[in-house]
Structures are given as C-alpha cells and as structure tokens.
Design a protein around this motif. Structure first.
Motif, short mmCIF file in Angstrom:
data_model
loop_
_atom_site.label_atom_id
_atom_site.label_comp_id
_atom_site.label_asym_id
_atom_site.label_seq_id
_atom_site.Cartn_x
_atom_site.Cartn_y
_atom_site.Cartn_z
N MET A 1 1.13 -1.39 0.43
CA MET A 1 0.14 -0.22 -0.21
C MET A 1 1.20 1.41 0.10
SD MET A 1 -2.39 1.11 2.79
CE MET A 1 -2.36 2.21 4.04
N THR A 2 2.34 1.07 0.53
CA THR A 2 2.74 2.07 1.09
C THR A 2 3.14 2.88 -0.41
OG1 THR A 2 3.82 1.59 3.02
CG2 THR A 2 4.55 3.60 2.34
N SER A 3 3.69 2.36 -1.66
CA SER A 3 3.92 2.62 -2.48
C SER A 3 3.22 3.14 -3.74
CB SER A 3 4.95 2.07 -3.45
OG SER A 3 3.63 0.75 -3.65
N ASP A 4 1.91 2.81 -3.50
CA ASP A 4 0.43 3.30 -4.31
C ASP A 4 -0.16 4.42 -3.68
OD1 ASP A 4 0.68 1.72 -5.76
OD2 ASP A 4 -0.91 -0.44 -5.02
N ARG A 5 0.36 4.42 -2.47
CA ARG A 5 -0.46 5.74 -1.54
C ARG A 5 0.42 6.87 -2.13
NH1 ARG A 5 -4.21 7.13 -1.28
NH2 ARG A 5 -3.50 8.15 0.91
N ALA A 6 2.16 6.41 -1.79
CA ALA A 6 2.78 7.51 -2.04
C ALA A 6 2.49 7.68 -3.41
CB ALA A 6 4.55 6.99 -1.86
N ARG A 7 1.81 7.39 -4.00
CA ARG A 7 1.38 7.90 -6.11
C ARG A 7 -0.18 8.74 -5.88
NH1 ARG A 7 2.68 2.39 -9.17
NH2 ARG A 7 4.14 1.81 -6.81
N GLY A 8 0.05 8.96 -4.26
CA GLY A 8 -1.40 9.04 -4.88
C GLY A 8 -3.10 8.25 -4.72
N ALA A 9 -2.39 7.05 -5.21
CA ALA A 9 -3.68 6.16 -4.51
C ALA A 9 -4.83 6.44 -3.91
CB ALA A 9 -3.66 4.97 -5.30
N PRO A 10 -6.23 6.70 -4.45
CA PRO A 10 -6.71 6.91 -3.48
C PRO A 10 -7.65 5.95 -2.39
CG PRO A 10 -7.98 6.79 -5.25
CD PRO A 10 -7.23 6.76 -5.77
N LEU A 11 -7.29 5.80 -0.87
CA LEU A 11 -7.43 4.94 -0.14
C LEU A 11 -9.10 5.04 0.16
CD1 LEU A 11 -6.53 2.94 1.71
CD2 LEU A 11 -6.34 5.19 3.42
N THR A 12 -10.03 3.63 0.09
CA THR A 12 -11.47 4.05 0.45
C THR A 12 -12.38 4.62 1.77
OG1 THR A 12 -11.68 1.59 1.43
CG2 THR A 12 -12.53 2.57 -1.22
N PRO A 13 -12.66 5.37 2.37
CA PRO A 13 -13.09 5.83 3.46
C PRO A 13 -12.76 5.31 4.95
CG PRO A 13 -14.63 6.30 1.66
CD PRO A 13 -13.67 5.67 1.60
N ASP A 14 -12.92 3.42 4.43
CA ASP A 14 -12.67 2.50 5.53
C ASP A 14 -11.67 2.41 5.61
OD1 ASP A 14 -12.66 0.73 3.48
OD2 ASP A 14 -14.80 -0.23 3.20
N LYS A 15 -11.05 2.21 4.47
CA LYS A 15 -9.11 2.22 4.84
C LYS A 15 -9.06 0.30 4.80
CE LYS A 15 -8.00 5.85 7.86
NZ LYS A 15 -8.74 6.87 7.00
N ARG A 16 -9.84 -0.15 3.76
CA ARG A 16 -10.04 -1.16 3.83
C ARG A 16 -9.53 -1.61 2.05
NH1 ARG A 16 -15.86 -4.11 5.45
NH2 ARG A 16 -15.23 -3.10 7.73
N TYR A 17 -9.40 -0.84 1.09
CA TYR A 17 -8.71 -1.22 -0.45
C TYR A 17 -8.15 0.57 -0.85
CZ TYR A 17 -12.32 -4.72 -0.18
OH TYR A 17 -13.22 -5.24 0.46
N ILE A 18 -7.47 0.43 -1.80
CA ILE A 18 -6.99 1.75 -2.55
C ILE A 18 -7.79 1.61 -3.68
CG2 ILE A 18 -4.21 1.91 -0.75
CD1 ILE A 18 -3.39 0.20 -3.73
N VAL A 19 -7.54 2.20 -4.89
CA VAL A 19 -7.96 2.14 -5.84
C VAL A 19 -6.89 2.31 -7.49
CG1 VAL A 19 -10.26 3.33 -7.69
CG2 VAL A 19 -10.74 2.97 -5.12
N VAL A 20 -6.91 1.27 -7.63
CA VAL A 20 -5.71 0.96 -9.14
C VAL A 20 -6.38 0.99 -10.72
CG1 VAL A 20 -3.53 1.50 -9.66
CG2 VAL A 20 -4.23 0.91 -6.82
N ARG A 21 -6.24 2.49 -11.30
CA ARG A 21 -7.39 2.11 -12.29
C ARG A 21 -7.97 1.51 -12.20
NH1 ARG A 21 -1.61 0.78 -13.80
NH2 ARG A 21 -2.90 -1.78 -14.04
N GLY A 22 -9.05 1.97 -11.60
CA GLY A 22 -10.51 1.76 -11.47
C GLY A 22 -11.41 1.07 -10.52
N ARG A 23 -9.93 -0.16 -9.36
CA ARG A 23 -10.23 -1.43 -9.30
C ARG A 23 -9.47 -0.99 -7.77
NH1 ARG A 23 -10.97 -5.98 -11.75
NH2 ARG A 23 -10.26 -5.60 -14.10
N LEU A 24 -10.80 -1.96 -7.30
CA LEU A 24 -10.20 -1.66 -5.65
C LEU A 24 -8.72 -3.12 -5.37
CD1 LEU A 24 -13.50 -2.06 -4.31
CD2 LEU A 24 -12.01 0.00 -4.26
#
Length: 109
Positions: free
Chosen positions: A1-24
């Motif tokens: 998660m860290t690398s994706d979060r660093a690149r700005g991938a949104p984290l769902t409000p419940d913090k269960r998922y990141i969204v990358v290219r429209g996929r959880l």
C-alpha cells in the motif's frame, strides 16, 4: 500500500482498499505494528526482486519459490488471504469499483 499511497492512489473511507485504474485492491492491515509492517514490506521487496531475477534467468523452480514468497508477504501484510477486518463485510478485492458499494464515493472524487 505504501508505494501506491505515495503515488496518490485513493484509499477508501473505511481504509480497506486502494483504487488503482478503477479497481479495488486490498490495503495493508492498519493494525500491524510498525515493526511487523516493516518486516513484511522488506520481505515483499526481497521476494519481488527474486521474481525478477528468476524471470531473467529462466529458472522455473526459483520463479515458483519467489512467487510463493511474494504470496506469503502479501498475506502477512493482509493484502491477500483472510480479510483483516472483523465486521463480516464482504471482500471486494480486485473488483471494479463501479460495481461495488464504493462506486458513489469514487465517483465523487
């Protein structure tokens, strides 16, 4: 998660998922201690390097072993295997966000 979060991938409000290219994609377990998380992230990076090395060398046995190590690290981080949340919520890992309960949240970003 860290690398994706660093690149700005949104984290769902419940913090269960990141969204990358429209996929959880399941996020790492936030309940891990900093030490546990660092250990699993280091293991994941080592395993990914081993996959790359094995692919370059063409050694099938080494590749299988390296991929098992990636799987183990991902499970340790909580990104694969049993879900880390305890409320019984469904796992939407790898689903297109537009077909999940997160669709309206994602559309509002």
């Amino acid at each position: 998660m860290t690398s994706d979060r660093a690149r700005g991938a949104p984290l769902t409000p419940d913090k269960r998922y990141i969204v990358v290219r429209g996929r959880l994609w399941r996020a790492s377990n936030p309940n891990l201690t900093a030490t546990e998380r660092a250990r699993w992230v280091a293991a994941l990076m080592d395993a990914r390097r081993a996959v790359q090395t094995a692919m370059r060398s063409g050694e099938a046995t080494a590749l299988r072993s390296a991929r098992r190590a990636v799987e183990a690290a991902k499970r340790g981080l909580g990104e694969r295997g049993p879900v880390w949340w305890t409320d019984g919520g469904k796992d939407y890992n790898r689903c297109l966000v537009k077909y999940t309960p997160y669709a309206s949240w994602f559309g509002s970003l």
